[in-house]
Design a protein around this motif. Structure first.
Motif, PDB file in Angstrom:
ATOM      1  N   MET A 257       0.874  -1.208  -0.076  1.00  0.00           N
ATOM      2  CA  MET A 257      -0.077  -0.027  -0.099  1.00  0.00           C
ATOM      3  C   MET A 257       0.904   1.331   0.019  1.00  0.00           C
ATOM      4  N   ILE A 258       2.021   1.198   0.735  1.00  0.00           N
ATOM      5  CA  ILE A 258       2.823   2.390   0.579  1.00  0.00           C
ATOM      6  C   ILE A 258       3.480   2.685  -0.764  1.00  0.00           C
ATOM      7  N   ASP A 259       4.080   1.424  -1.227  1.00  0.00           N
ATOM      8  CA  ASP A 259       4.740   1.522  -2.390  1.00  0.00           C
ATOM      9  C   ASP A 259       3.869   1.785  -3.712  1.00  0.00           C
ATOM     10  N   THR A 260       2.452   1.621  -3.752  1.00  0.00           N
ATOM     11  CA  THR A 260       1.754   1.996  -4.582  1.00  0.00           C
ATOM     12  C   THR A 260       0.850   3.051  -4.593  1.00  0.00           C
ATOM     13  N   GLY A 261       1.069   3.888  -3.353  1.00  0.00           N
ATOM     14  CA  GLY A 261       0.396   5.241  -3.080  1.00  0.00           C
ATOM     15  C   GLY A 261      -0.742   5.127  -2.715  1.00  0.00           C
ATOM     16  N   ALA A 262      -1.281   3.961  -2.120  1.00  0.00           N
ATOM     17  CA  ALA A 262      -2.580   3.763  -1.822  1.00  0.00           C
ATOM     18  C   ALA A 262      -2.996   4.439  -0.684  1.00  0.00           C
ATOM     19  N   PHE A 263      -1.896   4.467   0.400  1.00  0.00           N
ATOM     20  CA  PHE A 263      -2.207   5.405   1.654  1.00  0.00           C
ATOM     21  C   PHE A 263      -2.384   6.825   1.314  1.00  0.00           C
ATOM     22  N   GLU A 264      -1.601   7.306   0.188  1.00  0.00           N
ATOM     23  CA  GLU A 264      -1.715   8.551  -0.173  1.00  0.00           C
ATOM     24  C   GLU A 264      -2.942   9.030  -0.862  1.00  0.00           C
ATOM     25  N   ARG A 265      -3.317   8.172  -1.394  1.00  0.00           N
ATOM     26  CA  ARG A 265      -4.817   8.297  -2.269  1.00  0.00           C
ATOM     27  C   ARG A 265      -5.987   8.233  -1.159  1.00  0.00           C
ATOM     28  N   LEU A 266      -5.766   7.392  -0.348  1.00  0.00           N
ATOM     29  CA  LEU A 266      -6.840   7.555   0.916  1.00  0.00           C
ATOM     30  C   LEU A 266      -6.837   8.803   1.804  1.00  0.00           C
ATOM     31  N   LEU A 267      -5.558   9.350   1.955  1.00  0.00           N
ATOM     32  CA  LEU A 267      -5.587  10.490   2.754  1.00  0.00           C
ATOM     33  C   LEU A 267      -6.059  11.689   2.060  1.00  0.00           C
ATOM     34  N   ALA A 268      -6.145  11.621   0.528  1.00  0.00           N
ATOM     35  CA  ALA A 268      -6.591  12.768  -0.067  1.00  0.00           C
ATOM     36  C   ALA A 268      -7.894  12.768  -0.051  1.00  0.00           C
ATOM     37  N   GLU A 269      -8.778  11.720   0.517  1.00  0.00           N
ATOM     38  CA  GLU A 269      -9.998  11.809   0.463  1.00  0.00           C
ATOM     39  C   GLU A 269     -10.391  12.230   1.983  1.00  0.00           C
ATOM     40  N   TYR A 270      -9.498  12.433   2.930  1.00  0.00           N
ATOM     41  CA  TYR A 270      -9.806  13.045   4.204  1.00  0.00           C
ATOM     42  C   TYR A 270      -8.909  14.356   4.354  1.00  0.00           C
ATOM     43  N   PRO A 271      -9.240  15.403   3.778  1.00  0.00           N
ATOM     44  CA  PRO A 271      -8.475  16.631   3.937  1.00  0.00           C
ATOM     45  C   PRO A 271      -8.324  17.140   5.243  1.00  0.00           C
ATOM     46  N   ALA A 272      -9.171  17.120   6.215  1.00  0.00           N
ATOM     47  CA  ALA A 272      -9.027  17.413   7.633  1.00  0.00           C
ATOM     48  C   ALA A 272      -7.953  16.877   8.143  1.00  0.00           C
ATOM     49  N   LEU A 273      -7.353  15.774   7.806  1.00  0.00           N
ATOM     50  CA  LEU A 273      -6.224  14.891   8.373  1.00  0.00           C
ATOM     51  C   LEU A 273      -4.788  15.096   7.591  1.00  0.00           C
ATOM     52  N   ARG A 274      -4.899  15.884   6.475  1.00  0.00           N
ATOM     53  CA  ARG A 274      -3.537  16.191   5.865  1.00  0.00           C
ATOM     54  C   ARG A 274      -2.496  16.788   6.660  1.00  0.00           C
ATOM     55  N   SER A 275      -3.001  17.815   7.433  1.00  0.00           N
ATOM     56  CA  SER A 275      -2.055  18.252   8.142  1.00  0.00           C
ATOM     57  C   SER A 275      -1.320  17.756   9.177  1.00  0.00           C
ATOM     58  N   PHE A 276      -1.866  16.537   9.769  1.00  0.00           N
ATOM     59  CA  PHE A 276      -1.471  15.842  10.629  1.00  0.00           C
ATOM     60  C   PHE A 276      -1.069  14.479  10.648  1.00  0.00           C
ATOM     61  N   ILE A 277      -1.079  14.142   9.436  1.00  0.00           N
ATOM     62  CA  ILE A 277      -0.540  12.643   9.063  1.00  0.00           C
ATOM     63  C   ILE A 277       0.556  12.848   7.991  1.00  0.00           C
ATOM     64  N   TYR A 278       1.532  12.555   8.463  1.00  0.00           N
ATOM     65  CA  TYR A 278       2.605  12.563   7.484  1.00  0.00           C
ATOM     66  C   TYR A 278       3.177  11.217   6.888  1.00  0.00           C
ATOM     67  N   LEU A 279       2.952  11.154   5.457  1.00  0.00           N
ATOM     68  CA  LEU A 279       3.180   9.839   4.917  1.00  0.00           C
ATOM     69  C   LEU A 279       4.723   9.452   4.686  1.00  0.00           C
ATOM     70  N   PRO A 280       5.254   8.348   4.928  1.00  0.00           N
ATOM     71  CA  PRO A 280       6.660   8.320   4.770  1.00  0.00           C
ATOM     72  C   PRO A 280       7.326   8.306   3.179  1.00  0.00           C
ATOM     73  N   ALA A 281       8.398   8.916   3.029  1.00  0.00           N
ATOM     74  CA  ALA A 281       8.740   9.234   1.757  1.00  0.00           C
ATOM     75  C   ALA A 281       9.392   7.925   1.030  1.00  0.00           C
ATOM     76  N   ASN A 282       9.260   7.812  -0.164  1.00  0.00           N
ATOM     77  CA  ASN A 282       9.753   6.771  -1.105  1.00  0.00           C
ATOM     78  C   ASN A 282      11.244   6.436  -0.903  1.00  0.00           C
ATOM     79  N   PRO A 283      11.699   5.128  -0.465  1.00  0.00           N
ATOM     80  CA  PRO A 283      13.183   5.243  -0.120  1.00  0.00           C
ATOM     81  C   PRO A 283      14.140   5.306  -1.609  1.00  0.00           C
ATOM     82  N   TRP A 284      13.244   5.474  -2.743  1.00  0.00           N
ATOM     83  CA  TRP A 284      13.955   5.543  -4.027  1.00  0.00           C
ATOM     84  C   TRP A 284      13.893   6.546  -4.876  1.00  0.00           C
ATOM     85  N   GLU A 285      14.347   6.717  -5.848  1.00  0.00           N
ATOM     86  CA  GLU A 285      14.176   7.927  -6.910  1.00  0.00           C
ATOM     87  C   GLU A 285      14.058   7.127  -8.125  1.00  0.00           C
TER      88      GLU A 285
END
Length: 288
Positions: A257-285
């Protein structure tokens, strides 16, 4: 005497009986099979969740019993990836939740549990799926602690929270000299705010989404104490200490879920949480 023993074991029947006792001693000394949690989950096709309500992260309709919130959505997604279902079994008590998990009342604590060394003594954490800041809150007219958290560590200062909840644990760790007031475990999370506003305690570490929601709806009563977060903690699901195989399986789904951006997509549905939940950065470029 040694000769008599050797002679006794020369008898086939007694030799078999002796071997039985040897194996019985060996097996009685061996630990129980490591992970029956995995076996139970796979046999049922279902993950049994213990949970704590934390609006707007995880909510429950008091009439229908239906669960909602980002944790509900994330848990469903994890289970779907493993071809499993989810049963929301019981609301946990922070003081006993890890012991109840160990004893099999549920398979996993399905909530944004802050990872800490004290908790790691009693449980296994899955891969953290996000990070969350902890802020301190006080009454709107109380400026004693502004940019000066050190003065909280005084017996005349009243802190408070739910015993076993991370914010309460953090207050007791950082400010051991303050007078800590434990709240009933099954109280609503917003009860901590009412304790501050009602001048029963002076300082608390409150889930920011809850506190900021209260501030927006009730201006002039509560404030975030200026000075920044006192801790930024990884948050994760927790499983029983003996559930190594189950942990391995769940970690693969969380990592996916982290690698495919699933958590990021879920968080986008809850804008009230975006200032208080920080997602881990991808360990690659990815090279262009």
């Amino acid at each position: 005497q040694n000769l008599r023993l050797r002679g006794a074991f020369a008898c086939p029947g007694l030799r078999v009986l002796g071997m039985f006792f040897v194996f019985a001693l060996l097996f009685s000394a061996a630990p129980a099979r490591a992970d029956d949690v995995y076996d139970r989950v796979m046999e049922r096709g279902e993950i049994r969740c213990g949970y704590f309500l934390w609006q707007p992260v995880l909510m429950k309709d008091p009439v229908t019993g239906e669960m909602s919130g980002i944790i509900k959505d994330a848990t469903d997604d994890i289970a779907r990836r493993l071809s499993l279902d989810v049963e929301w079994v019981t609301e946990v008590n922070f003081a006993t939740m890890l012991e109840d998990l160990k004893n099999g009342r549920y398979d996993m604590i399905c909530g944004p549990l802050a990872v800490s060394a004290a908790r790691a003594r009693q449980t296994r954490f899955l891969t953290p799926f996000a990070y969350s800041p902890t802020f301190l809150y006080a009454r709107i007219d109380d400026a004693r602690f502004d940019h000066n958290f050190a003065v909280i560590d005084d017996p005349d200062i009243r802190t408070g929270g739910f015993e076993g909840e991370f914010g309460a644990m953090l207050l007791q760790e950082l400010y051991p000299q303050a007078s800590f007031h434990a709240l009933p475990h099954l109280s609503d999370a917003s009860q901590v705010i009412l304790e501050i506003v009602g001048d029963k305690i002076d300082v608390a570490a409150i889930e920011p989404a809850i506190a900021e929601g209260y501030i927006a709806a009730n201006p002039g009563k509560l404030k975030r104490i200026p000075g920044g977060a006192v801790r930024v903690s990884p948050i994760a699901y927790a499983v029983a200490p003996q559930a190594e195989r189950f942990q391995d399986m769940m970690n693969v789904a969380v990592r996916e879920m982290i690698d495919t951006g699933a958590f990021e997509r879920l968080l986008a549905e809850y804008p009230a949480l975006r200032s208080f939940i920080y997602l881990p950065a991808n360990p690659w470029e990815v090279p262009e």
